[in-house]
Every structure is written in structure tokens, then in C-alpha cells.
Write an enzyme that holds these catalytic residues in place. Structure first.
Site, PDB file in Angstrom:
ATOM      1  N   SER A 144       0.846  -1.204   0.000  1.00  0.00           N
ATOM      2  CA  SER A 144       0.000   0.000   0.000  1.00  0.00           C
ATOM      3  C   SER A 144       0.876   1.247   0.000  1.00  0.00           C
ATOM      4  O   SER A 144       2.073   1.169   0.308  1.00  0.00           O
ATOM      5  CB  SER A 144      -0.854  -0.038   1.269  1.00  0.00           C
ATOM      6  OG  SER A 144      -1.395   1.231   1.564  1.00  0.00           O
ATOM      7  N   TYR A 157      -3.338  -0.199   9.952  1.00  0.00           N
ATOM      8  CA  TYR A 157      -3.149  -0.546   8.536  1.00  0.00           C
ATOM      9  C   TYR A 157      -1.724  -0.208   8.093  1.00  0.00           C
ATOM     10  O   TYR A 157      -1.051  -1.008   7.436  1.00  0.00           O
ATOM     11  CB  TYR A 157      -4.181   0.232   7.715  1.00  0.00           C
ATOM     12  CG  TYR A 157      -4.264  -0.112   6.244  1.00  0.00           C
ATOM     13  CD1 TYR A 157      -4.915  -1.270   5.817  1.00  0.00           C
ATOM     14  CD2 TYR A 157      -3.728   0.735   5.280  1.00  0.00           C
ATOM     15  CE1 TYR A 157      -5.028  -1.567   4.472  1.00  0.00           C
ATOM     16  CE2 TYR A 157      -3.840   0.442   3.931  1.00  0.00           C
ATOM     17  CZ  TYR A 157      -4.488  -0.708   3.518  1.00  0.00           C
ATOM     18  OH  TYR A 157      -4.593  -1.005   2.178  1.00  0.00           O
TER      19      TYR A 157
HETATM   20  P1  NAP Z   1     -11.721  -5.160  -0.694  1.00  0.00           P
HETATM   21  O1  NAP Z   1     -12.524  -4.591  -1.809  1.00  0.00           O
HETATM   22  O2  NAP Z   1     -12.100  -4.849   0.693  1.00  0.00           O
HETATM   23  O3  NAP Z   1     -11.463  -6.729  -0.879  1.00  0.00           O
HETATM   24  C1  NAP Z   1     -10.743  -7.489   0.031  1.00  0.00           C
HETATM   25  C2  NAP Z   1     -11.275  -8.902   0.037  1.00  0.00           C
HETATM   26  O4  NAP Z   1     -10.585  -9.658   1.052  1.00  0.00           O
HETATM   27  C3  NAP Z   1     -12.761  -8.969   0.366  1.00  0.00           C
HETATM   28  O5  NAP Z   1     -13.416  -9.803  -0.552  1.00  0.00           O
HETATM   29  C4  NAP Z   1     -12.779  -9.542   1.764  1.00  0.00           C
HETATM   30  O6  NAP Z   1     -13.944 -10.296   2.045  1.00  0.00           O
HETATM   31  C5  NAP Z   1     -11.542 -10.442   1.736  1.00  0.00           C
HETATM   32  N1  NAP Z   1     -11.122 -10.783   3.097  1.00  0.00           N
HETATM   33  C6  NAP Z   1     -11.025  -9.953   4.169  1.00  0.00           C
HETATM   34  N2  NAP Z   1     -10.623 -10.635   5.250  1.00  0.00           N
HETATM   35  C7  NAP Z   1     -10.444 -11.927   4.857  1.00  0.00           C
HETATM   36  C8  NAP Z   1     -10.027 -13.105   5.525  1.00  0.00           C
HETATM   37  N3  NAP Z   1      -9.717 -13.102   6.837  1.00  0.00           N
HETATM   38  N4  NAP Z   1      -9.954 -14.258   4.814  1.00  0.00           N
HETATM   39  C9  NAP Z   1     -10.268 -14.280   3.501  1.00  0.00           C
HETATM   40  N5  NAP Z   1     -10.666 -13.193   2.816  1.00  0.00           N
HETATM   41  C10 NAP Z   1     -10.753 -12.021   3.483  1.00  0.00           C
HETATM   42  O7  NAP Z   1     -10.254  -4.618  -0.873  1.00  0.00           O
HETATM   43  P2  NAP Z   1      -9.503  -4.051  -2.164  1.00  0.00           P
HETATM   44  O8  NAP Z   1      -9.636  -2.592  -2.125  1.00  0.00           O
HETATM   45  O9  NAP Z   1      -9.815  -4.828  -3.399  1.00  0.00           O
HETATM   46  O10 NAP Z   1      -8.054  -4.396  -1.658  1.00  0.00           O
HETATM   47  C11 NAP Z   1      -7.386  -5.621  -1.890  1.00  0.00           C
HETATM   48  C12 NAP Z   1      -5.998  -5.501  -1.274  1.00  0.00           C
HETATM   49  O11 NAP Z   1      -5.350  -4.327  -1.785  1.00  0.00           O
HETATM   50  C13 NAP Z   1      -6.009  -5.322   0.246  1.00  0.00           C
HETATM   51  O12 NAP Z   1      -4.908  -5.981   0.800  1.00  0.00           O
HETATM   52  C14 NAP Z   1      -5.879  -3.815   0.417  1.00  0.00           C
HETATM   53  O13 NAP Z   1      -5.318  -3.466   1.650  1.00  0.00           O
HETATM   54  C15 NAP Z   1      -4.935  -3.489  -0.718  1.00  0.00           C
HETATM   55  N6  NAP Z   1      -4.954  -2.105  -1.172  1.00  0.00           N
HETATM   56  C16 NAP Z   1      -6.112  -1.482  -1.568  1.00  0.00           C
HETATM   57  C17 NAP Z   1      -6.035  -0.181  -2.053  1.00  0.00           C
HETATM   58  C18 NAP Z   1      -7.232   0.581  -2.539  1.00  0.00           C
HETATM   59  O14 NAP Z   1      -7.088   1.796  -2.797  1.00  0.00           O
HETATM   60  N7  NAP Z   1      -8.387  -0.022  -2.688  1.00  0.00           N
HETATM   61  C19 NAP Z   1      -4.816   0.464  -2.131  1.00  0.00           C
HETATM   62  C20 NAP Z   1      -3.680  -0.198  -1.692  1.00  0.00           C
HETATM   63  C21 NAP Z   1      -3.765  -1.482  -1.226  1.00  0.00           C
HETATM   64  P3  NAP Z   1     -15.377  -9.592   2.307  1.00  0.00           P
HETATM   65  O15 NAP Z   1     -15.924  -9.358   0.941  1.00  0.00           O
HETATM   66  O16 NAP Z   1     -16.112 -10.607   3.099  1.00  0.00           O
HETATM   67  O17 NAP Z   1     -15.105  -8.319   3.056  1.00  0.00           O
HETATM   68  C1  GCO Z   2      -6.935   5.240   3.434  1.00  0.00           C
HETATM   69  C2  GCO Z   2      -7.012   4.250   2.312  1.00  0.00           C
HETATM   70  C3  GCO Z   2      -5.665   3.663   1.974  1.00  0.00           C
HETATM   71  C4  GCO Z   2      -5.735   2.880   0.696  1.00  0.00           C
HETATM   72  C5  GCO Z   2      -4.508   2.267   0.171  1.00  0.00           C
HETATM   73  C6  GCO Z   2      -3.510   3.271  -0.249  1.00  0.00           C
HETATM   74  O1  GCO Z   2      -7.836   5.259   4.260  1.00  0.00           O
HETATM   75  O2  GCO Z   2      -5.983   6.043   3.429  1.00  0.00           O
HETATM   76  O3  GCO Z   2      -7.959   3.277   2.527  1.00  0.00           O
HETATM   77  O4  GCO Z   2      -5.011   3.165   3.034  1.00  0.00           O
HETATM   78  O5  GCO Z   2      -6.766   1.984   0.649  1.00  0.00           O
HETATM   79  O6  GCO Z   2      -4.006   1.209   0.903  1.00  0.00           O
HETATM   80  O7  GCO Z   2      -2.479   2.684  -0.944  1.00  0.00           O
END
Ligand code: NAP
Ligand code: GCO
Length: 263
Positions: A144, A157
Site C-alpha cells: 500500500s 493498517y
Molecule cells: P476489498 O474490496 O475490501 O477486498 C478485500 C477482500 O478480502 C474482500 O473480498 C474480503 O472479504 C476479503 N477478506 C477480508 N478478510 C479476509 C479473511 N480473513 N480471509 C479471507 N478473505 C478475506 O479490498 P480491495 O480494495 O480490493 O483491496 C485488496 C488488497 O489491496 C487489500 O490488501 C488492500 O489493503 C490493498 N490495497 C487497496 C487499495 C485501494 O485503494 N483499494 C490500495 C492499496 C492497497 P469480504 O468481501 O467478506 O469483506
Molecule cells: C486510506 C485508504 C488507503 C488505501 C490504500 C492506499 O484510508 O488512506 O484506505 O489506506 O486503501 O491502501 O495505498
């Protein structure tokens, strides 16, 4: 372009029902990999299977909580028997809790660290022995911006994702000799359900202040789309990246390079 192909490879993308995980899984499958994913309940696994079917991907889904070591070991064994040895692991499942640190309970903090840091350790530990026996493998940890930066309300986080960057480097250090590459992808601010609260339209019809802040803070002047992560994921999963190890590839539209707009 053969070096980017993943034919004959088995890829496990954790939590990949929608969002970033789904898009990465789709890209790996399009490059030829056999796709496996997991999620917390049968209901969400069924939803995932439906999503994959819609885009013509024959994926296999398992119910498994990534924080439960026994369940993860069982799932990895089951995948080995039913699909094959896992060649590519993408640690995607993650959660966030946006709470000011002094108001956050230790148990909430622990829960975030459990899913975002301990679980990638549990998964990597489960797949590494077979990767070593097979002569190689790829582990991609979804990091992230918060692997590098802090901000109000995301202490757990940031601590977990910063730790995940170092776990990435340590897996590369410890298992690189076995032709195993462990790298991270650091997505910038990507439009998914996880960030939906930060993009909600205001009652007066204006964009959320955080939404405006992110667009102003990103040289690309937009939120990332999940599709922005497809190419980087295929690269890090394929033999095109065989000498790339312990690296975090930030896919952030330039946020980390930018000091911000002058007033
Ligand atoms: P999301 O939409 O919240 O999807 C995450 C998935 O992980 C959900 O389907 C969730 O299930 C599942 N999950 C959570 N806890 C779990 C567990 N204990 N066992 C199995 N599955 C589990 O997140 P996303 O935004 O696509 O993010 C995916 C990854 O990228 C995460 O690691 C997040 O931190 C990272 N990330 C996201 C962003 C962003 O801007 N979106 C940026 C940087 C990094 P449920 O559907 O039941 O909740
Ligand atoms: C926040 C966001 C972030 C992003 C992501 C950034 O509240 O600042 O949720 O943490 O999801 O991980 O890279």
C-alpha cells in the site's frame, strides 16, 4: 512475449471475489494461469465463481479465513490434490479500520495486523515448501501507499502494510536461493469498495473532500482503476521478473514521487 505467459501455472489469489484481487486474478488467468481463490464464506465464494464465469474464467473457489493457520494449511493441501502445486501466490485479502489511534482498541489493531500481515506470513509459509521442491515460485504481497506513508486514522493498517513490505524483503532474502521471487505491489488510491467511503458524494452534490485531496495529490490527477494493476501483476507473476526480488512496485499514478501542488 512468451516470458509473460503463465500457461501451466497454478495461481492462488486470496480474497479475490471483487476489487483488486479479482482484477489481478483475471489478468493472471488471461495470461494462461489456472485460477484459485478463497474467501470467508460459501456465499462470497459463490459470488466470486459467478463473477469469474461471467468473464469466461473457470476458477476454483475455497472457503478459508486467511488468518486461520490450520485452515490455510488444509486449503493449500486440498489445492495441491485437486488442482496442483501453487506456483503463484498473491496475498490480496486485506482489511482497514479507520479510527483515530487513541480511540482504537488493541483488539481492533490486532485484527488488522492479523489479516494484513500475519495472514501473508501464514500463506507464504504454507506454499513455500512445495515451491522449493518444485524449483521455484512467485509470491506477490499487496502492500500500500501506507507501506511508506502515514496518515490520520490508519495506524494499524500502516503498521501492517509497512511490516508486509519488510516480510516481502525477508522472504526474498531467505528463499531467493530456491528460485523463489517475492515482491510487493503497492497500489495507490484505487476505486474499490474499500475506498468507497472516501469517494462518497456529499449531500450538496460536491465530491468528497478526501476524493479532491487524492486527485490533487496524484500526478495522474485521478484515482487508480483495478485494471491499472493487471500488467504489474502479470509481470511479477511471470518469468519476465525472474531477477526481480524483494521489490515493491508502486502503482500509484506518481503519488510517492510528488511533493504536492504548490499553493
Ligand atoms: P476489498 O474490496 O475490501 O477486498 C478485500 C477482500 O478480502 C474482500 O473480498 C474480503 O472479504 C476479503 N477478506 C477480508 N478478510 C479476509 C479473511 N480473513 N480471509 C479471507 N478473505 C478475506 O479490498 P480491495 O480494495 O480490493 O483491496 C485488496 C488488497 O489491496 C487489500 O490488501 C488492500 O489493503 C490493498 N490495497 C487497496 C487499495 C485501494 O485503494 N483499494 C490500495 C492499496 C492497497 P469480504 O468481501 O467478506 O469483506
Ligand atoms: C486510506 C485508504 C488507503 C488505501 C490504500 C492506499 O484510508 O488512506 O484506505 O489506506 O486503501 O491502501 O495505498
Amino acid at each position: 512475449m512468451d516470458m509473460f505467459r503463465l500457461d501451466g501455472k497454478v495461481a492462488l489469489v486470496t480474497g479475490a471475489v471483487y476489487g483488486i484481487g479479482f482484477e489481478i486474478a483475471k489478468a493472471l488467468a488471461t495470461a494462461g494461469a489456472t485460477l484459485v481463490f478463497n474467501n470467508l464464506s460459501q456465499e462470497s465464494v459463490d459470488k466470486g465463481l459467478e463473477n469469474y464465469k461471467k468473464v469466461g474464467i473457470d476458477a476454483k473457489g475455497y472457503v478459508c479465513d486467511v488468518t486461520d493457520e490450520e485452515a490455510v494449511q488444509k486449503m493449500v493441501q486440498q489445492i495441491k490434490e485437486e488442482v496442483g502445486v501453487i506456483d503463484i501466490l498473491v496475498n490480496n485479502a486485506g482489511i482497514i479500520k479507520r479510527i483515530p489511534m487513541v480511540e482504537m482498541s488493541a483488539s481492533d489493531f490486532r485484527q488488522v495486523v492479523d489479516v494484513d500481515l500475519n495472514a501473508p506470513f501464514i500463506l507464504a509459509k504454507a506454499v513455500l515448501p512445495d515451491m522449493i521442491t518444485k524449483g521455484g515460485g512467485k509470491i506477490i504481497n499487496i502492500c500500500s501507499m501506507m507501506s511508506e506513508l502515514g496518515r490520520e486514522t490508519v495506524s494499524a493498517y500502516a503498521a501492517a502494510k509497512g511490516g508486509l513490505k519488510m516480510l516481502t524483503r525477508n522472504i526474498a532474502s531467505e528463499y531467493g536461493q530456491y528460485n523463489i521471487q517475492c515482491n510487493g505491489i503497492g497500489p495507490g488510491y484505487i476505486a474499490t469498495p474499500q475506498t468507497a467511503p472516501l469517494r462518497e458524494e456529499q449531500e450538496n452534490g460536491e465530491r468528497h473532500p478526501f476524493d479532491q485531496f487524492i486527485v490533487g495529490r496524484t500526478p495522474a490527477a485521478r484515482w487508480g482503476e483495478t485494471t491499472d494493476l493487471a500488467g504489474p501483476a502479470v509481470f511479477l507473476a511471470s518469468s519476465a521478473s525472474d531477477f526481480v526480488n524483494g521489490h515493491v512496485l508502486y502503482v500509484d499514478g506518481g503519488i510517492l514521487a510528488y511533493i504536492g501542488k504548490q499553493p
